[in-house]
Design a protein around this motif. Sequence first.
Motif, PDB file in Angstrom:
ATOM      1  N   ILE A   1      35.257  34.412  34.711  1.00 45.94           N
ATOM      2  CA  ILE A   1      34.326  33.564  35.440  1.00 45.94           C
ATOM      3  C   ILE A   1      33.394  34.426  36.286  1.00 45.94           C
ATOM      4  O   ILE A   1      33.742  35.531  36.687  1.00 45.94           O
ATOM      5  CB  ILE A   1      35.023  32.513  36.330  1.00 45.94           C
ATOM      6  CG1 ILE A   1      35.829  33.163  37.455  1.00 45.94           C
ATOM      7  CG2 ILE A   1      35.879  31.578  35.518  1.00 45.94           C
ATOM      8  CD1 ILE A   1      36.327  32.163  38.483  1.00 45.94           C
TER       9      ILE A   1
ATOM     10  N   GLU B   1      31.067  34.062  39.769  1.00 49.98           N
ATOM     11  CA  GLU B   1      31.002  33.227  40.953  1.00 49.98           C
ATOM     12  C   GLU B   1      29.733  33.519  41.753  1.00 49.98           C
ATOM     13  O   GLU B   1      29.220  34.630  41.726  1.00 49.98           O
ATOM     14  CB  GLU B   1      32.213  33.480  41.847  1.00 49.98           C
ATOM     15  CG  GLU B   1      33.540  33.134  41.191  1.00 49.98           C
ATOM     16  CD  GLU B   1      34.722  33.529  42.042  1.00 49.98           C
ATOM     17  OE1 GLU B   1      35.468  32.636  42.449  1.00 49.98           O
ATOM     18  OE2 GLU B   1      34.871  34.748  42.304  1.00 49.98           O
TER      19      GLU B   1
ATOM     20  N   PRO C   1      32.628  29.127  40.994  1.00 52.42           N
ATOM     21  CA  PRO C   1      32.282  29.472  39.619  1.00 52.42           C
ATOM     22  C   PRO C   1      30.936  28.900  39.182  1.00 52.42           C
ATOM     23  O   PRO C   1      30.632  27.741  39.456  1.00 52.42           O
ATOM     24  CB  PRO C   1      33.411  28.841  38.792  1.00 52.42           C
ATOM     25  CG  PRO C   1      34.544  28.701  39.743  1.00 52.42           C
ATOM     26  CD  PRO C   1      33.917  28.423  41.078  1.00 52.42           C
TER      27      PRO C   1
ATOM     28  N   ARG D   1      29.666  30.288  35.924  1.00 53.41           N
ATOM     29  CA  ARG D   1      29.666  30.543  34.489  1.00 53.41           C
ATOM     30  C   ARG D   1      31.073  30.910  34.069  1.00 53.41           C
ATOM     31  O   ARG D   1      31.844  31.470  34.851  1.00 53.41           O
ATOM     32  CB  ARG D   1      28.697  31.670  34.138  1.00 53.41           C
ATOM     33  CG  ARG D   1      28.501  31.826  32.654  1.00 53.41           C
ATOM     34  CD  ARG D   1      27.372  32.759  32.322  1.00 53.41           C
ATOM     35  NE  ARG D   1      27.398  33.987  33.115  1.00 53.41           N
ATOM     36  CZ  ARG D   1      26.937  35.142  32.707  1.00 53.41           C
ATOM     37  NH1 ARG D   1      26.401  35.259  31.522  1.00 53.41           N
ATOM     38  NH2 ARG D   1      26.983  36.197  33.487  1.00 53.41           N
ATOM     39  N   LEU D   2      31.409  30.630  32.821  1.00 59.03           N
ATOM     40  CA  LEU D   2      32.754  30.832  32.309  1.00 59.03           C
ATOM     41  C   LEU D   2      32.664  31.279  30.861  1.00 59.03           C
ATOM     42  O   LEU D   2      31.839  30.769  30.099  1.00 59.03           O
ATOM     43  CB  LEU D   2      33.512  29.498  32.416  1.00 59.03           C
ATOM     44  CG  LEU D   2      34.755  29.249  31.599  1.00 59.03           C
ATOM     45  CD1 LEU D   2      35.913  30.074  32.135  1.00 59.03           C
ATOM     46  CD2 LEU D   2      35.113  27.776  31.653  1.00 59.03           C
TER      47      LEU D   2
ATOM     48  N   TRP E   1      41.657  35.934  35.419  1.00 59.22           N
ATOM     49  CA  TRP E   1      41.723  34.487  35.363  1.00 59.22           C
ATOM     50  C   TRP E   1      42.265  34.039  34.014  1.00 59.22           C
ATOM     51  O   TRP E   1      42.096  34.718  33.014  1.00 59.22           O
ATOM     52  CB  TRP E   1      40.333  33.887  35.547  1.00 59.22           C
ATOM     53  CG  TRP E   1      39.731  34.133  36.881  1.00 59.22           C
ATOM     54  CD1 TRP E   1      38.908  35.167  37.232  1.00 59.22           C
ATOM     55  CD2 TRP E   1      39.909  33.362  38.056  1.00 59.22           C
ATOM     56  NE1 TRP E   1      38.566  35.072  38.548  1.00 59.22           N
ATOM     57  CE2 TRP E   1      39.164  33.966  39.086  1.00 59.22           C
ATOM     58  CE3 TRP E   1      40.632  32.203  38.361  1.00 59.22           C
ATOM     59  CZ2 TRP E   1      39.117  33.454  40.375  1.00 59.22           C
ATOM     60  CZ3 TRP E   1      40.570  31.700  39.639  1.00 59.22           C
ATOM     61  CH2 TRP E   1      39.827  32.316  40.635  1.00 59.22           C
TER      62      TRP E   1
END
Length: 87
Positions: free
Chosen positions: A10, A12, A17, A19-20, A80
Motif C-alpha cells: 500500500i 499512504e 492508504p 493505492r494498493l 502488509w
Amino acid sequence: MTMTLEAATIWEHDGVPVRLVFRDERWHPVDTPIPLTRESELLPAALTHPPTRHLGWRIRACSEADELLTVDIVRVDGGWAVEHVWA
C-alpha cells in the motif's frame, strides 16, 4: 467473504492508504479507508477510555479494470497482507 493472507503493498498519504497492489493488480480506494483497531481485553473495568491498537485498514477499492472489492489489510512482518476479501 474469503479469508486469506496474501501479500499486498500500500501507498499512504498522511497515514491513509491511497493505492494498493494486490494479486498483481493496482487498486485505488473509492471511499475513505476505515481503520481496523482492537482494544486490549486485559484492562481494569474502571478504565473509561481504553487504548486501541491500529491493526490495519478496511478498504473498498476499484481495479484498473473497474472491478470492485473490499479488503481488510493488516500489518505482518515487515509489510502488509490482505486478510479478508469481499467481492
